[in-house]
Design a protein around this motif. Structure first.
Motif, PDB file in Angstrom:
ATOM      1  N   ALA C   7       0.846  -1.192   0.000  1.00 20.52           N
ATOM      2  CA  ALA C   7       0.000   0.000   0.000  1.00 20.52           C
ATOM      3  C   ALA C   7       0.882   1.243   0.000  1.00 20.52           C
ATOM      4  O   ALA C   7       1.886   1.286   0.720  1.00 20.52           O
ATOM      5  N   PRO C   8       0.548   2.233  -0.848  1.00 19.42           N
ATOM      6  CA  PRO C   8       1.390   3.436  -0.877  1.00 19.42           C
ATOM      7  C   PRO C   8       1.339   4.177   0.453  1.00 19.42           C
ATOM      8  O   PRO C   8       0.316   4.192   1.142  1.00 19.42           O
ATOM      9  N   MET C   9       2.473   4.770   0.738  1.00 21.57           N
ATOM     10  CA  MET C   9       2.590   5.516   1.983  1.00 21.57           C
ATOM     11  C   MET C   9       1.711   6.777   1.903  1.00 21.57           C
ATOM     12  O   MET C   9       1.645   7.420   0.857  1.00 21.57           O
ATOM     13  N   ASP C  10       1.075   7.128   2.992  1.00 18.00           N
ATOM     14  CA  ASP C  10       0.191   8.296   3.007  1.00 18.00           C
ATOM     15  C   ASP C  10       0.945   9.487   3.599  1.00 18.00           C
ATOM     16  O   ASP C  10       0.994   9.679   4.812  1.00 18.00           O
ATOM     17  N   LEU C  11       1.553  10.283   2.714  1.00 19.22           N
ATOM     18  CA  LEU C  11       2.368  11.408   3.180  1.00 19.22           C
ATOM     19  C   LEU C  11       1.519  12.466   3.884  1.00 19.22           C
ATOM     20  O   LEU C  11       1.987  13.135   4.811  1.00 19.22           O
ATOM     21  N   VAL C  12       0.272  12.609   3.430  1.00 21.53           N
ATOM     22  CA  VAL C  12      -0.586  13.623   4.046  1.00 21.53           C
ATOM     23  C   VAL C  12      -0.813  13.279   5.517  1.00 21.53           C
ATOM     24  O   VAL C  12      -0.745  14.146   6.391  1.00 21.53           O
ATOM     25  N   ALA C  13      -1.021  11.987   5.758  1.00 22.35           N
ATOM     26  CA  ALA C  13      -1.241  11.574   7.142  1.00 22.35           C
ATOM     27  C   ALA C  13       0.013  11.760   7.989  1.00 22.35           C
ATOM     28  O   ALA C  13      -0.059  12.064   9.182  1.00 22.35           O
ATOM     29  N   ILE C  14       1.182  11.606   7.352  1.00 24.88           N
ATOM     30  CA  ILE C  14       2.432  11.767   8.108  1.00 24.88           C
ATOM     31  C   ILE C  14       2.641  13.223   8.521  1.00 24.88           C
ATOM     32  O   ILE C  14       3.180  13.512   9.563  1.00 24.88           O
ATOM     33  N   ARG C  15       2.183  14.151   7.693  1.00 20.12           N
ATOM     34  CA  ARG C  15       2.341  15.593   7.938  1.00 20.12           C
ATOM     35  C   ARG C  15       3.817  15.948   8.186  1.00 20.12           C
ATOM     36  O   ARG C  15       4.220  16.323   9.297  1.00 20.12           O
ATOM     37  N   PRO C  16       4.661  15.828   7.146  1.00 18.84           N
ATOM     38  CA  PRO C  16       6.093  16.118   7.312  1.00 18.84           C
ATOM     39  C   PRO C  16       6.326  17.555   7.760  1.00 18.84           C
ATOM     40  O   PRO C  16       5.579  18.457   7.389  1.00 18.84           O
ATOM     41  N   GLN C  17       7.370  17.743   8.529  1.00 17.22           N
ATOM     42  CA  GLN C  17       7.730  19.090   8.975  1.00 17.22           C
ATOM     43  C   GLN C  17       9.225  19.285   8.742  1.00 17.22           C
ATOM     44  O   GLN C  17      10.051  18.554   9.311  1.00 17.22           O
ATOM     45  N   ALA C  18       9.550  20.268   7.917  1.00 13.01           N
ATOM     46  CA  ALA C  18      10.949  20.537   7.635  1.00 13.01           C
ATOM     47  C   ALA C  18      11.606  21.212   8.819  1.00 13.01           C
ATOM     48  O   ALA C  18      10.939  21.839   9.639  1.00 13.01           O
ATOM     49  N   GLY C  19      12.921  21.086   8.897  1.00 12.52           N
ATOM     50  CA  GLY C  19      13.636  21.810   9.949  1.00 12.52           C
ATOM     51  C   GLY C  19      14.829  21.033  10.465  1.00 12.52           C
ATOM     52  O   GLY C  19      15.934  21.553  10.527  1.00 12.52           O
ATOM     53  N   THR C  20      14.619  19.768  10.794  1.00 13.08           N
ATOM     54  CA  THR C  20      15.730  19.002  11.375  1.00 13.08           C
ATOM     55  C   THR C  20      16.465  18.167  10.331  1.00 13.08           C
ATOM     56  O   THR C  20      17.598  17.742  10.564  1.00 13.08           O
ATOM     57  N   GLN C  21      15.833  17.934   9.186  1.00 13.65           N
ATOM     58  CA  GLN C  21      16.435  17.054   8.178  1.00 13.65           C
ATOM     59  C   GLN C  21      17.413  17.833   7.291  1.00 13.65           C
ATOM     60  O   GLN C  21      17.163  18.996   6.957  1.00 13.65           O
TER      61      GLN C  21
END
Lengths: 182, 78, 518
Positions: C7-21
């Motif tokens: 099943a494809p990963m649900d990026l919307v559900a993950i809600r990525p937040q930039a800053g530490t990466q």
């Protein structure tokens, strides 16, 4: 242009089976002109391409089959591929601006690494007569020469007058356009 | 036999380089009759093929336009 | 065996937040998420780990934090110097010029192949033979390259048809390389059907590495590569065995010194993956390059008959490599070349300098192709396009061009720019970008521009599909597979093929397409 395709938003694409032509309306706010040029150039070997501005805020690309004949499906495929190329060119245009330093650095390193320094033979055949002593940055010029009053810029050549029949020019740019054989 | 009809090719000046159109007309001069003029936003090339037939004139117009576009792109734009 | 679907990963559900990466790209590979960074490090994360990474919630005292930090995936601990060293290692090829110089000594060929890549000529076309004078001029240009390693590859047509020029080049180039202090090696791609003992003795004595084409089992090979006697396979096999035995008699290690064979994958090949692998193993080959068919030469005309969907090719690839891995598990040493190239980049952080799989690609800056008539092209595909009537990749002529004219040619510059993946839509965001490459001539032939459109490119689909497969295998962590991959990325130089080595070179660009050996 007579009809549009049901799978494309209204007003963007229309085709004309009589002329074997299909046109795409392009929003210049989305697609920069350089991207339109890039995509158009890629298609001039497979169809006739014409650009115009039907309105102040729109560009139009018209593709015409070189054979003079094309069915609806062929024209749909042609404009579809053009649209794909156009979006690719638009994105590449943006990437090139974003990554310009990286791209130029790698290209410079690659070419310089491959070429190496000139050999004595290369230098022996180098033309030192004029070009080698050109001063494009004006380093050797006096301040007055460099910043004094400049002559008016040369006017760009523009199409003027009539040309009829008997003169022939030689296409020197070699982009592979067929000459007609009337 | 009636004279073949002219076609007007109207090149937007913000899209096509004038010298490119000049050069294209020179290249195809042997195959047609060309009258060039300019309007505020447009280079106008009125043309017809020397040999009769609307298809020939249309093809000449298409080839001329392609050639002018190719030269314009090679110059970096209008 | 097909790729398992997840099943494809649900990026919307993950809600990525930039800053530490630090900068990274990601791709779902099976049940894992692959992340790669600018300099080509990779990590295979579980979806839970990726979620913590993408949301910036990795605990500083966690094992995941240590893994991310040591691979340079975290902004706070990003080691610029380490990254710069890694990029330098990956792009070491930028510092030297063409090392592969392809001499098309004739277009004549006695075999008629249904997919012929080389734009062949019939045997009576002696006008397509390269002259000794032209060959000498080509050698002089080749030896001007800034690369300390030079490979001269004899191609055709069938190079044995013009053996006098092959012989002359071996002697002339060998002498000139010694005078100039260049390391030189020769390779020849031949169908072997015109080989005889005298020619072989000369080629072995002059350390010419010999390559041939084997399309698989006899029936398939003879149907695709036609001699009037319908015994192309038998003749090739006869000489492969004879040459391999000769190397053994000379005391050379047969795992390193043997005839290399090349496969062209057609539609007819696809169901025969097991038989193809078995054929190669039975011939003593240690490597198999599962190359898809390409659009150059006559292949274009017969494409409809020979082509296949890329999904079918990838199915073939997975089946064949799964089988090869199983054979390796049983002690048989056989390597898939695509996998070897990609894995060297992925696991070793080095570029094996395979010219079609690097960024920028090798056309003009890594290779030059010299046609029989002295015309010089950016690459062999550019020469083939010329034979098909399109001279877009013509750079010059051995009689009039200087070395610097050729490698500094505007066409070469354009190809370098066009094949730099940092300027390529899709590639800039692709997780596989640090390991991949694009081919300008292929893009031009298929899509009308040297840039191409990767999302619609069959080469891109193949590259992505192969790397998906390799990362699935890496994620599965089967110790036998990992041990095989380790062997596939261990480079063992074939020093015997280097012409009387001179002093060590001062730069470190590796020789072209140096094969990893199992």
């Amino acid at each position: 242009m007579q009809s549009s395709y049901p799978d494309i938003p209204a007003g963007l694409v229309a085709h004309d089976l009589t002329d074997a032509a299909v046109e795409l309306r392009v929003d210049p706010a989305i697609y920069p002109l350089q991207a339109v040029y890039g995509a158009a150039y890629i298609f001039i070997d497979r169809c006739y391409v014409f650009l115009d501005r039907p309105a102040a805020d729109a560009l139009r690309v018209t593709l015409t089959a070189k054979s003079g004949q094309a069915d609806v499906g062929a024209l749909r495929a042609l404009i579809g591929e053009f649209a794909n190329e156009l979006i690719s060119c638009a994105w590449r245009h943006q990437i090139t601006q974003d990554n310009r330093v990286l791209l130029e650095t790698v290209t410079l390193q690659a070419i310089a690494g491959a070429m190496g320094p000139p050999s004595l033979d290369d230098l022996a055949s180098f033309d030192f007569s004029d070009q080698g002593f050109d001063d494009p940055l004006g380093i050797a010029m006096s301040w007055e020469e460099k910043h004094g009053k400049k002559p008016p810029p040369a006017t760009t050549s523009e199409p003027t007058g009539d040309t009829t029949g008997d003169t022939t020019g030689n296409p020197t740019s070699g982009h592979g356009v067929e000459e007609p054989t009337p | 036999m009636t004279e073949p009809a002219f076609i007007d090719l109207r090149f937007d000046r913000s899209l096509y380089a004038g010298p490119a159109i000049d050069e294209a007309v020179k290249v195809f001069a042997a195959h047609g009759e060309f009258h060039m003029s300019e309007e505020t936003d447009t280079w106008v090339v009125k043309l017809r093929a020397l040999r009769p037939g609307p298809a020939r004139t249309r093809r000449l117009a298409h080839e001329l336009a392609n050639y002018a576009l190719g030269l314009t792109v090679q110059r970096g734009g209008a | 065996m097909s790729a398992a679907t997840h099943a494809p990963m649900d990026l919307v559900a993950i809600r990525p937040q930039a800053g530490t990466q630090a900068f990274f790209r990601h791709r779902q590979v099976g049940e894992h998420v692959l992340v790669t960074n600018f300099e080509g490090n990779f990590l295979l994360l579980t979806q839970a780990e990726f979620t913590r990474y993408a949301t910036g919630s990795v605990a500083p005292d966690s094992e995941l934090f240590t893994r991310l930090s040591s691979a340079n995936f975290l902004r706070a601990s990003y080691d610029v110097r380490k990254a710069a060293e890694a990029v330098k290692a990956r792009r070491g090829f930028l510092h030297a010029g063409p090392n592969l110089h392809i001499l098309v000594v004739t277009l004549r060929c006695n075999e008629t192949c249904i997919y012929c890549h080389a734009s062949r000529a019939n045997m009576d076309r002696v006008d397509t033979d390269m002259s000794k004078e032209t060959a000498e001029k080509a050698v002089e240009l080749a030896l001007r390259s800034t690369s300390p390693f030079i490979t001269i590859e004899f191609q055709g047509g069938e190079p044995l048809v013009n053996f006098a020029v092959v012989r002359h080049v071996c002697e002339y180039a060998g002498r000139r390389a010694r005078e100039l202090g260049k390391q030189l090696q020769f390779t020849m791609v031949s169908n072997f059907s015109l080989m005889d003992d005298e020619k072989l003795a000369f080629l072995v004595a002059h350390r010419v590495q010999l390559c041939t084409s084997i399309d698989g089992p006899e029936q398939l090979h003879n149907a695709q590569r036609k001699l009037p006697t319908m015994d192309a396979h038998q003749r090739a096999v006869h000489w492969i065995r004879k040459i391999n035995q000769r190397y053994i008699d000379m005391g050379l290690d047969p795992t390193l010194y043997h005839v290399e064979a090349l496969l062209t994958t057609t539609a007819a090949s696809l169901p025969l993956w097991r038989q193809i692998v078995d054929t190669y193993v039975s011939l003593g080959c240690k490597a198999l390059f599962l190359r898809p068919i390409d659009p150059f030469g006559f292949a274009d005309r017969t494409r409809l008959r020979l082509e296949y969907p890329r999904s079918a090719y990838l199915e073939f690839y997975r089946n064949a490599v799964d089988y090869m891995l199983e054979l390796n598990r049983q002690g048989v040493q056989i390597l898939e070349r695509y996998a070897g190239i990609f894995l060297t980049k992925i696991l070793r952080g080095e570029d094996p300098n395979f010219l079609d799989l690097r960024s920028p690609a090798g056309a003009g800056i890594g290779q030059l192709a010299y046609n029989y008539d002295g015309k010089i092209f950016s690459c062999d595909e550019g020469r083939m396009l010329h034979e098909m009537g399109d001279s877009r990749f013509l750079l010059g002529d051995v009689r009039t061009s200087s070395y610097r004219d050729l490698v500094g040619h505007e066409t070469v510059r354009a190809m370098v720019l066009a094949s730099n993946l940092d300027g390529q839509p899709d590639c800039v965001n692709c997780t596989y970008q640090p390991y991949c490459g694009t081919i300008s001539t292929f893009n031009y032939k298929n899509q009308g521009s040297i840039f191409g459109r990767m999302r619609e490119s069959s080469v891109c689909a193949v590259h992505k599909g192969i790397q998906d497969y390799l990362f699935e295998k890496l994620a599965a962590r089967d110790p036998h597979v990992l041990a095989t991959f380790e062997r596939w990325t261990t480079h063992r130089p074939r020093e015997h093929f280097v012409q009387e080595p001179t002093s060590s070179p001062t730069t470190s660009a590796p020789p072209v397409q140096s094969p990893a050996e199992p």
